[in-house]
Design a protein around this motif. Sequence first.
Motif, PDB file in Angstrom:
ATOM      1  N   PHE A 184       1.014  -1.088   0.045  1.00 42.13           N
ATOM      2  CA  PHE A 184       0.141   0.027  -0.055  1.00 42.13           C
ATOM      3  C   PHE A 184       1.030   1.218   0.166  1.00 42.13           C
ATOM      4  O   PHE A 184       1.834   1.143   0.750  1.00 42.13           O
ATOM      5  N   GLY A 185       0.492   2.203  -0.735  1.00 43.88           N
ATOM      6  CA  GLY A 185       1.438   3.480  -0.983  1.00 43.88           C
ATOM      7  C   GLY A 185       0.912   4.458  -0.350  1.00 43.88           C
ATOM      8  O   GLY A 185      -0.452   4.937  -0.715  1.00 43.88           O
ATOM      9  N   ILE A 186       1.805   5.220   0.501  1.00 42.49           N
ATOM     10  CA  ILE A 186       1.235   6.823   0.766  1.00 42.49           C
ATOM     11  C   ILE A 186       2.391   7.758   0.380  1.00 42.49           C
ATOM     12  O   ILE A 186       3.745   7.469   0.408  1.00 42.49           O
ATOM     13  N   GLN A 187       2.092   8.757  -0.092  1.00 40.07           N
ATOM     14  CA  GLN A 187       2.910   9.718  -0.849  1.00 40.07           C
ATOM     15  C   GLN A 187       2.563  11.235   0.365  1.00 40.07           C
ATOM     16  O   GLN A 187       1.341  11.531   0.214  1.00 40.07           O
ATOM     17  N   VAL A 188       3.438  11.840   0.687  1.00 41.44           N
ATOM     18  CA  VAL A 188       3.376  12.839   1.331  1.00 41.44           C
ATOM     19  C   VAL A 188       3.977  13.963   0.663  1.00 41.44           C
ATOM     20  O   VAL A 188       4.987  14.150   0.099  1.00 41.44           O
ATOM     21  N   VAL A 236       9.814   5.958   6.638  1.00 45.64           N
ATOM     22  CA  VAL A 236      10.462   7.346   6.376  1.00 45.64           C
ATOM     23  C   VAL A 236      10.452   7.270   4.738  1.00 45.64           C
ATOM     24  O   VAL A 236      10.752   6.660   4.216  1.00 45.64           O
ATOM     25  N   THR A 237       9.495   8.836   4.522  1.00 50.82           N
ATOM     26  CA  THR A 237       9.605   8.821   3.020  1.00 50.82           C
ATOM     27  C   THR A 237      10.527   9.020   2.230  1.00 50.82           C
ATOM     28  O   THR A 237      11.713   9.373   2.877  1.00 50.82           O
ATOM     29  N   ASP A 238      10.753   8.495   0.940  1.00 49.83           N
ATOM     30  CA  ASP A 238      11.960   8.553   0.251  1.00 49.83           C
ATOM     31  C   ASP A 238      12.099   9.967  -0.534  1.00 49.83           C
ATOM     32  O   ASP A 238      11.232  10.826  -0.324  1.00 49.83           O
ATOM     33  N   ASN A 239      12.813   9.922  -1.227  1.00 48.79           N
ATOM     34  CA  ASN A 239      13.141  11.092  -2.056  1.00 48.79           C
ATOM     35  C   ASN A 239      11.761  11.721  -2.870  1.00 48.79           C
ATOM     36  O   ASN A 239      11.751  12.737  -3.128  1.00 48.79           O
ATOM     37  N   ALA A 240      10.990  10.648  -3.205  1.00 47.17           N
ATOM     38  CA  ALA A 240       9.784  11.100  -3.809  1.00 47.17           C
ATOM     39  C   ALA A 240       8.577  11.213  -3.149  1.00 47.17           C
ATOM     40  O   ALA A 240       7.575  11.537  -3.419  1.00 47.17           O
ATOM     41  N   GLY A 241       8.888  11.162  -1.649  1.00 49.41           N
ATOM     42  CA  GLY A 241       7.804  11.477  -0.510  1.00 49.41           C
ATOM     43  C   GLY A 241       6.773  10.185  -0.447  1.00 49.41           C
ATOM     44  O   GLY A 241       6.036  10.063   0.119  1.00 49.41           O
ATOM     45  N   TRP A 242       7.486   8.958  -0.904  1.00 48.63           N
ATOM     46  CA  TRP A 242       6.490   7.654  -0.671  1.00 48.63           C
ATOM     47  C   TRP A 242       7.067   6.762   0.181  1.00 48.63           C
ATOM     48  O   TRP A 242       8.159   6.865   0.473  1.00 48.63           O
ATOM     49  N   VAL A 243       6.078   6.279   0.808  1.00 49.42           N
ATOM     50  CA  VAL A 243       6.289   4.991   1.910  1.00 49.42           C
ATOM     51  C   VAL A 243       5.664   3.794   1.125  1.00 49.42           C
ATOM     52  O   VAL A 243       4.358   4.125   0.790  1.00 49.42           O
TER      53      VAL A 243
END
Length: 523
Positions: A41-45, A68-75
Motif C-alpha cells: 500500500f502506498g502513501i505519498q506525502v 520514512v518517506t523517500d526522495n519522492a515522498g513515498w512509503v
Amino acid sequence: MFRRRAHWVMILASLLLALVLRAVLSAQSLPTESSKSSEPFGIQVVDEATGRGVPLVELITTNEIRLVTDNAGWVAVDEPGLMGQKVFFTVQAHGYEFPADGFGSRGRALEVLPGKTVQLKIKRNNIARRLYRVTGQGQYHHSTRLGMPNPWRHPNLNAQVMGQDSTQAVVLGERILWTWGDTARVSYPLGNFATSGAWSKLPSHGGMDPSIGIDQTYIVDDGGFSKAMFKNDVGGTVIWMHGFFVLEENEGQLKGVTHYSVREGLGKEHRSGIAVFNEKTEQFEQVNQFPESTRLYPQGQTFRHTENGQPYIYFATPYPILRVPAKWDAVFDPTQYEAWTYLEEGASFDRSSPRLARNSQGKLDYAWRKDTDLVDAQRQRQLEQSGHLQTGEGWIQTTDIDRGRKITLHRGSVRWNDYLDCWVMIANEIYGEESNLGEVYFLTSKTIPGTWEKAKKIVSHDKYTFYNPVHHGFLDQADGQLIYFDGTYTKQFSATKVGTPRYDYNTIMYQLDLADERLRSIK
C-alpha cells in the motif's frame, strides 16, 4: 482386491487431510505453499503548496512501526497483519507540520489496501524546500517497491556508498568535482576515510536540473566502492580536506587545490599542508607540509573576491575572515595567509589572557594580519564569557531577527548573488534551541568581510544535526533567485540517540527561493 481398495482409501484420506490442513492454514492467515505476498500500500506525502513529494517525513503506527518517506515522498506499507485494516499513521517531519485533530494527534487513519495509494498534504514551515537526499543507499527505496518511476540513473545504490559526510565541490572545465569526507560502505563497518569523490555535468552542459537531482559518477576502486582520493601512510588515521578551490598554476592550467589534514579523527593531527588534484589519477597529491606552528591555513568553503586590484581566495568559516592572494606560489606559503582579527600581530588565541589590539580610543583594532590567530564566533563568545570583551564589542554581532536574540554561527558558505546584488551566507547555528547544530540561517552583506548582523532561519531540525551547509553557486537558477545548498544530516552532536534509517550521516539538498516574502526583512 482388498489391497487395491485399501490403497485408494489411503489416497482419498490423504487428499482429504491436505484439504483440511489448507483450510485451517488459510483461516489462520498462515502462509501456504501457493500463497503470494500482496502488493504494498502506498502513501505519498506532498508539500501542500507545491504538490511535490517531501522526503524525510516519518509515518508512525500506534505500535511504533516507523516508515520514512523517500526522495519522492513515498512509503510502501506491506506489514503482515495490517493489510485490510484501518491504520492510524502519525505524520511528523523536521520543518514541516501535519494538521492536528480534535485530540491534538497529528496524523490520519487510512485503510491499508494492497496495490492502492493515497496522498497526504503537509505544511512547510521551513522557508527552504527539502528536495532530496544526495548520498547513501535507498534514495528511492519505497518508490521502487511501489513500481513508481524515478528520475535517477542510480536510484538506490551508487558505488556501494551507505553514508557520506560534508560536501566540498568545485567546477573543473565543464564538470563538477564533488568530494565528501568519511564514507560508509555496504560490506563492512569500516569504509573510506581518505576522502571520496564523484563527477557530474554542469546543468548548462547536459547535467540534471538540480531541483531533480545530481547525476553523479563516482570515482571507484577495483571493487566498485568509492575510491580513497588520498594515499594514507599513517595507520589509524583519516584524511580530511578543507577549503577546496580552483586556481591557475604557473603554467596556466586550472587545478583543484585544497588543504589536507592527516589526523586521528577529531583528535591529534599528524601532518597537514596543501594538496593538488591530479585529473589523470583522480587523486590528490600532497604537495607540501605546513609547520606544526602554522596558524593560518585553508578552512571552510571558498570564494574569490578582488580588493584594491588584488584577487584573493577567501575562506568562509562561515564568516569570511581568512584569505590568501590568488597566486599559485602564495597558497603553498602559510606566511601569505591573513586573518581579519583584533589580536595583535603574531598573537595566538588565549582565552585567559588574550593579546587584544586596541586603538587610541580603546576600541578593538580590526585589520588583516598575517601569522595571527582567527577569532571566529565561538572564540568571540568565549572572550565575552571570560570578561575580556564586553557584550556587543566584537565585530561579529549576528541576531536572529525573528526572536531578537544573538546567535553563534558554526559553519557555512558565502557566495555573490546576482539576484540580490549582494553577498549571501548560508550557515548553521551552534547551541541552537531546537537543535545543537541543526538550525540553518540566511544572511546578506554588501561588503567583504561584511557585518552579517541580520539572520533569518530557513531550516530547522528537532534534536538533530545538519552541519557544514554549503551553497553551490554553480547550481543557481533564474539569475540567482533559486539557490541550492546541502549539509550533513546526522545524529552526531545531538540529543537524538537513534539515527533516521537510510538518511543518517548523509547529505540532503535544499532549494531556497530568494523572492520569498519572508526573506524581505534582511535583504
